[in-house]
Write an enzyme that holds these catalytic residues in place. Structure first.
Site: not given
Ligand code: NAD
Length: 487
Positions: A174, A226-228, A230-231, A248, A282, A381
């Protein structure tokens, strides 16, 4: 450029309940395309297709799977520049970085995992502690739900689908709405490589589609970047369901400049290490820790370097700093800069929108000096081109400050003495760290500690995240008996 279908079961398929959205070019703010975002019914259809394809893909000889992955890598690599350009237009990443990260890195990762499963070696039969034997097998975990962000869309997708496919899993990917267009290069390359229908499915979508994928009973494992915030939400759902998950997440890494640093070598690497993709990375080392005795020298040199960075069109090979991905994200970065000012940090360069960049979502590369590590700009961040220079007293103090963070993703140490750098690196609580360098290696694990995540990607560890160990207990000596009497 329009992409109004989803890639499900090996074919471009109309969405069941999707919603179309514009894709906006980050450097101009203009609409560059339109894409269909899938809904819950589309995620369900993709998982069904993956489940149907799963058993035969898992049963294939790993060497056959490896051959398909190498062909997949060939097709992606042949289109590396085209893919990198498409990503850069969507998210603003400077093309030189995008070409390596989004263009060529996925092919490297695919080849690495193809090599790992091709050379699987002899069956793992272990002499038991009680005279018996145990044959340990690695079973593909099942259908994988892979969720990726916009900042390195191709890189981060490859870090999931490459080991998953090599292990024998089918995948539903996705991608996010901001960078959905480049995902279709994957669909075309997968098809051209002969990946069986349903083994890789692609449904771009937003948070709701992601949440559906995470909770879907047909999905055996979730791989998320993605973001912490959402993680944490995804981790909570997976915890409740007892579903394996790799997370991640965000970071706030430190560049530790030791007192013997060759400042010029750090400054030469600063754009790639501390401000890659205008800080929308990140692992960016955005907290610069400088020894008090050399503090003014470091602040002046960092300020001069950052002031001299080339801000501009991401497709221009001279550009070092491109725009933010979106207007909303630029707003968040500018808000953080206001927070830094209010906290009392000394702004030495940047701090606003470049005067000559009215169109697009640019932010001036910004340096704050005299930052206290407890302040929000040093703890949160920012995900933009904002650096903090923080003084430290001695090596002990530098390590303490580096570790005084909720995050634990990455970092760098800069020194004229590599052994000393490694000794300091060892004491920093992060999943990866560079000495006089930083760069992901397909053969080495990458993952965050603390609020930066759970589990690892890349390396042999990244493959094990898509397999479950299974112990088959065998009695003592049964092999010898079998040889004499095959019945
Ligand atoms: P985000 O968490 O908003 O979204 C990331 C993805 O998750 C998107 O596809 C989004 O549609 C999906 N998503 C969001 N909430 C969700 C949920 N509750 N359930 C399922 N899917 C969901 O993050 P972003 O703003 O797109 O990306 C930036 C973030 O990603 C930063 O915090 C960055 O540090 C992190 N990041 C981490 C790494 C790593 O390897 N550690 C690498 C790149 C980016």
């Amino acid at each position: 450029m329009e992409q109004m279908d989803l890639f499900i079961g090996g074919a471009l398929t109309g969405a069941k309940e999707g919603e179309a959205t514009d894709v906006v070019e980050a450097a101009t703010g203009e609409v560059m395309g339109r894409v269909m975002l899938g809904g819950a019914a589309d995620i369900d259809a993709a998982v069904t297709a993956a489940e149907a394809a799963s058993a035969s893909w898992a049963a294939r000889d790993p060497r056959e799977r490896a051959d398909v992955l190498v062909r997949f890598a060939d097709h992606l690599t042949a289109r590396a520049v085209e893919t990198a350009t498409l990503v850069s237009r969507q998210n603003g990443m400077p093309i030189t970085l995008s070409t390596g990260a989004n263009g060529y890195f996925p092919g490297l990762v695919l080849r690495y995992y193809a090599g790992l499963v091709r050379d699987a070696g002899e069956p793992d039969v272990r002499p038991g502690m009680r005279g018996t034997r145990t044959r340990v097998e690695r079973t593909p975990i099942g259908v994988v739900g892979a969720i990726t962000p916009w900042n390195y869309p191709q890189t981060l997708a490859a870090m999931k689908y490459a080991p998953a496919l090599a292990a024998g899993c089918a995948v539903v990917l996705k991608p996010p709405p901001e960078t959905a267009l480049d995902a279709y290069v994957l669909a075309e390359a997968a098809e051209a490589a002969g990946l069986p229908p349903g083994v890789l499915n692609i449904v771009p979508g937003g948070r709701d589609a992601g949440a559906r994928l995470v909770a879907h009973p047909g999905v055996a494992k979730v791989a998320f970047t993605g973001s912490t915030a959402a993680g944490r939400a995804i981790g909570a759902v997976c915890g409740e369901l007892l579903k394996p998950v790799t997370l991640e997440l965000g970071g706030k890494s430190a560049a530790i400049l030791l007192d013997d640093v060759d400042l010029a070598s750090y400054l030469g690497m600063l754009p790639r290490v501390s401000l890659p993709n205008a800080g929308q990375t990140c692992h960016s080392s955005t907290r610069i820790l400088a020894p008090r005795a050399r503090y003014d020298e470091v602040v002046d040199a960092v300020t001069d370097t950052v002031r001299g960075l080339v801000v501009g069109d991401p497709l221009d090979r001279a550009t070092q700093i491109g725009p933010m991905v979106s207007a909303a994200h630029r707003g968040r970065v500018l808000d953080h800069i206001d927070v830094g000012r209010a906290e009392g940090a000394r702004l030495t360069t940047g701090g606003g929108v470049p005067a000559d960049r009215e169109a697009g979502w640019f932010v001036e590369p910004t340096v704050f000096a005299d930052v206290d590590n407890s302040w929000r700009i040093a703890q949160e961040e920012i995900f933009g081109p904002v650096l903090c220079v923080i003084p430290y007293d001695d090596e002990e103090d530098a390590v303490r400050i580096a570790n005084d963070s909720d995050y634990g993703l990455a970092g760098t140490v800069w020194t004229s003495d590599e052994e000393r750098g490694v000794a300091v690196a060892r004491r920093v609580h992060t999943g990866s760290i560079g000495v006089n360098h930083f760069g992901l290696d397909p053969a080495a694990p990458f993952g965050g500690w603390k609020a930066s995540g759970l589990g690892t990607e890349l390396g042999p560890e990244g493959l094990e995240a898509y397999r479950r160990p299974k112990s088959i207990y065998l009695p003592a000596g049964s092999r010898e008996r079998t040889r004499k009497d095959p019945v």
